[in-house]
Scaffold this active site. Structure first.
Site, short mmCIF file in Angstrom:
data_model
loop_
_atom_site.label_atom_id
_atom_site.label_comp_id
_atom_site.label_asym_id
_atom_site.label_seq_id
_atom_site.Cartn_x
_atom_site.Cartn_y
_atom_site.Cartn_z
N GLY A 93 0.82 -1.21 0.00
CA GLY A 93 0.00 0.00 0.00
C GLY A 93 0.85 1.26 0.00
O GLY A 93 0.50 2.26 -0.62
N THR A 94 1.98 1.19 0.70
CA THR A 94 2.88 2.35 0.72
C THR A 94 3.42 2.65 -0.68
O THR A 94 3.44 3.80 -1.11
CB THR A 94 4.05 2.09 1.69
OG1 THR A 94 3.53 2.01 3.02
CG2 THR A 94 5.08 3.20 1.63
N GLN B 5 -7.79 1.78 4.88
CA GLN B 5 -8.51 1.33 6.08
C GLN B 5 -9.97 0.99 5.82
O GLN B 5 -10.62 0.36 6.65
CB GLN B 5 -8.43 2.40 7.17
CG GLN B 5 -7.04 2.53 7.78
CD GLN B 5 -6.60 1.28 8.54
OE1 GLN B 5 -7.42 0.54 9.06
NE2 GLN B 5 -5.29 1.04 8.58
N SER C 35 -4.39 -1.58 0.28
CA SER C 35 -3.40 -2.56 0.70
C SER C 35 -4.12 -3.85 1.07
O SER C 35 -5.00 -3.85 1.94
CB SER C 35 -2.62 -2.02 1.91
OG SER C 35 -1.64 -2.95 2.30
N ALA C 36 -3.73 -4.97 0.44
CA ALA C 36 -4.48 -6.21 0.60
C ALA C 36 -4.46 -6.74 2.04
O ALA C 36 -5.46 -7.29 2.51
CB ALA C 36 -3.92 -7.27 -0.35
N HIS C 37 -3.34 -6.58 2.74
CA HIS C 37 -3.28 -7.18 4.08
C HIS C 37 -4.14 -6.43 5.09
O HIS C 37 -4.35 -6.90 6.21
CB HIS C 37 -1.84 -7.30 4.58
CG HIS C 37 -1.19 -6.01 4.97
ND1 HIS C 37 -1.19 -5.54 6.27
CD2 HIS C 37 -0.52 -5.08 4.24
CE1 HIS C 37 -0.54 -4.39 6.33
NE2 HIS C 37 -0.12 -4.08 5.11
N CYS D 212 1.84 4.14 12.28
CA CYS D 212 2.71 3.99 11.13
C CYS D 212 4.14 4.40 11.46
O CYS D 212 5.04 4.17 10.67
CB CYS D 212 2.19 4.81 9.96
SG CYS D 212 1.62 6.45 10.39
#
Length: 377
Positions: free
Chosen positions: A69-70, A177, A194-196, A320
């Protein structure tokens, strides 16, 4: 151990685990090759892209898979700024964005660009009028998260998107989120995820760029992923991400209602059970599974460590940048207590019994830490 840190990462969804194992068997080859195993990998990758694109309401060729995602945020922000360099070098972000957005903004400033941070209120919410006022003729890009990763406040994306559209400024929405948990907001030009965060595997990010949005890679050219993302595609990861997003989106109506009740109970009970506590974040417009509160006179790291000893996995500080032990920039921007904060984010399947146990041990934990710090009531 009750795991209450889903905002950091959601446990792998069973549907994702099954898809991942299957894809390791059938999708390991180079999807750019023309032989049989390569064609199978390409087919799996295309199917995963189509499934996720449908969830985001975009065309498959508007969606790219990144390594996180970053990375999706960095490519989205810096690519949009590069694509609109002739318009200007002004970037607008909210003060409570994830560090990935703020770090990209810092890189833009080091490169001679200008950044305006839009403040938030005590609930962590931006004022759409203030955001609109920050837009200028030379604004190349605006960024607003869908929901805050530390306090759960849902941002007014639709109103801000309308203002950006009227000003002719593309809007990047970091939806890490909220994807899978809430409807995808409308009106954006670029969207990241972001998948996780929604039960998929780590190492898979999402970058969607709407047709008509000017974007130029800030990295050396690479033919993969529509020339937007360099490197070998993670086909099994993409397949598992698609399976996870489909699964959690289908479960969301029932699971959100259940977790919202548990979070509401925590919001209600913690101030009653523990003196000198501040529950932060918007009480109404918020993520269904996340609540943050600050315990006065207690260090956040101390309470997290003590809760870990008692069997509870929660987080504290800036989620973060927790390693830096710096006060949360989100809480600072909100003007609330920055010390002793505890973020509880419930994963799918979190039970009422686990929340009951958490509420049972929290008062004595806070009292014990206060006594050890020399604080007496």
């Amino acid at each position: 151990m009750p795991y209450f840190d889903a905002a950091s990462t959601e446990p792998l969804h069973p549907a994702a685990r099954s898809a991942l194992l299957d894809a390791f068997e059938t999708g390991w080859a180079d999807p750019a090759r023309l032989y049989g195993s390569g064609r199978r990998a390409r087919m799996l990758l295309d199917q995963a892209r189509a499934r996720i694109a449908a969830r985001l309401s975009v065309r498959p060729d508007e969606l790219g898979f990144t390594t996180s995602g970053t990375q999706a945020v960095h490519l989205g922000v810096l690519g949009a700024l590069a694509g609109r360099r002739r318009v200007g070098r002004h970037l607008v972000v909210s003060a409570v964005e994830h560090s990935s957005v703020l770090h990209a903004a810092e890189a833009h400033e080091r490169d001679g660009g200008e950044v305006t941070e839009v403040p938030v209120d005590l609930f962590g919410r931006v004022d759409p009028a203030a955001f609109a006022a920050a837009l200028r003729p030379d604004t190349a890009l605006a960024c607003l998260q869908s929901a805050n990763h530390e306090v759960g406040t849902v941002q007014p994306v639709a109103e801000v998107a309308a203002a950006c559209r009227e000003a002719g400024v593309p809007l990047l929405v970091d939806a890490a989120q909220s994807l899978g948990r809430m409807p995808v907001p409308e009106g954006w030009s670029l969207l990241t995820g972001s998948a996780h965060k929604f039960g998929g595997p780590p190492g898979v990010g999402l970058l969607a760029v709407r047709k008509g949005t000017r974007w130029r890679s800030p990295l050396p050219e690479d033919e993969r992923e529509g020339r937007r993302v360099p490197g070998f595609e993670n086909v099994p990861g993409a397949v598992a991400a698609a399976a996870a997003l489909d699964a959690v989106a289908e479960e969301a109506p029932a699971e959100n209602a259940r977790l919202s009740e548990l979070v509401a109970r925590i919001r209600r009970e913690v101030p009653r059970l523990v003196e000198d506590v501040e529950v932060v974040g918007d009480p109404e417009r918020r993520l269904p599974h996340l609540v943050t509160f600050s315990v006065l006179y207690v260090e956040g790291e101390a309470i997290v460590t003590e809760l870990d000893r008692l069997g509870f996995a929660v987080s504290s500080g800036s989620s973060c940048t927790a390693d830096s032990l710096r006060p949360s920039h989100v809480l600072e921007a909100m003007g609330v207590i920055t010390h002793g904060n505890v973020r509880v984010s419930l994963p799918r399947g979190a039970s009422a019994a686990e929340v009951d146990r958490f509420l049972a041990v929290l008062p004595e934990t806070a009292a014990r830490l206060r006594r050890s710090a020399g604080v007496t009531s």
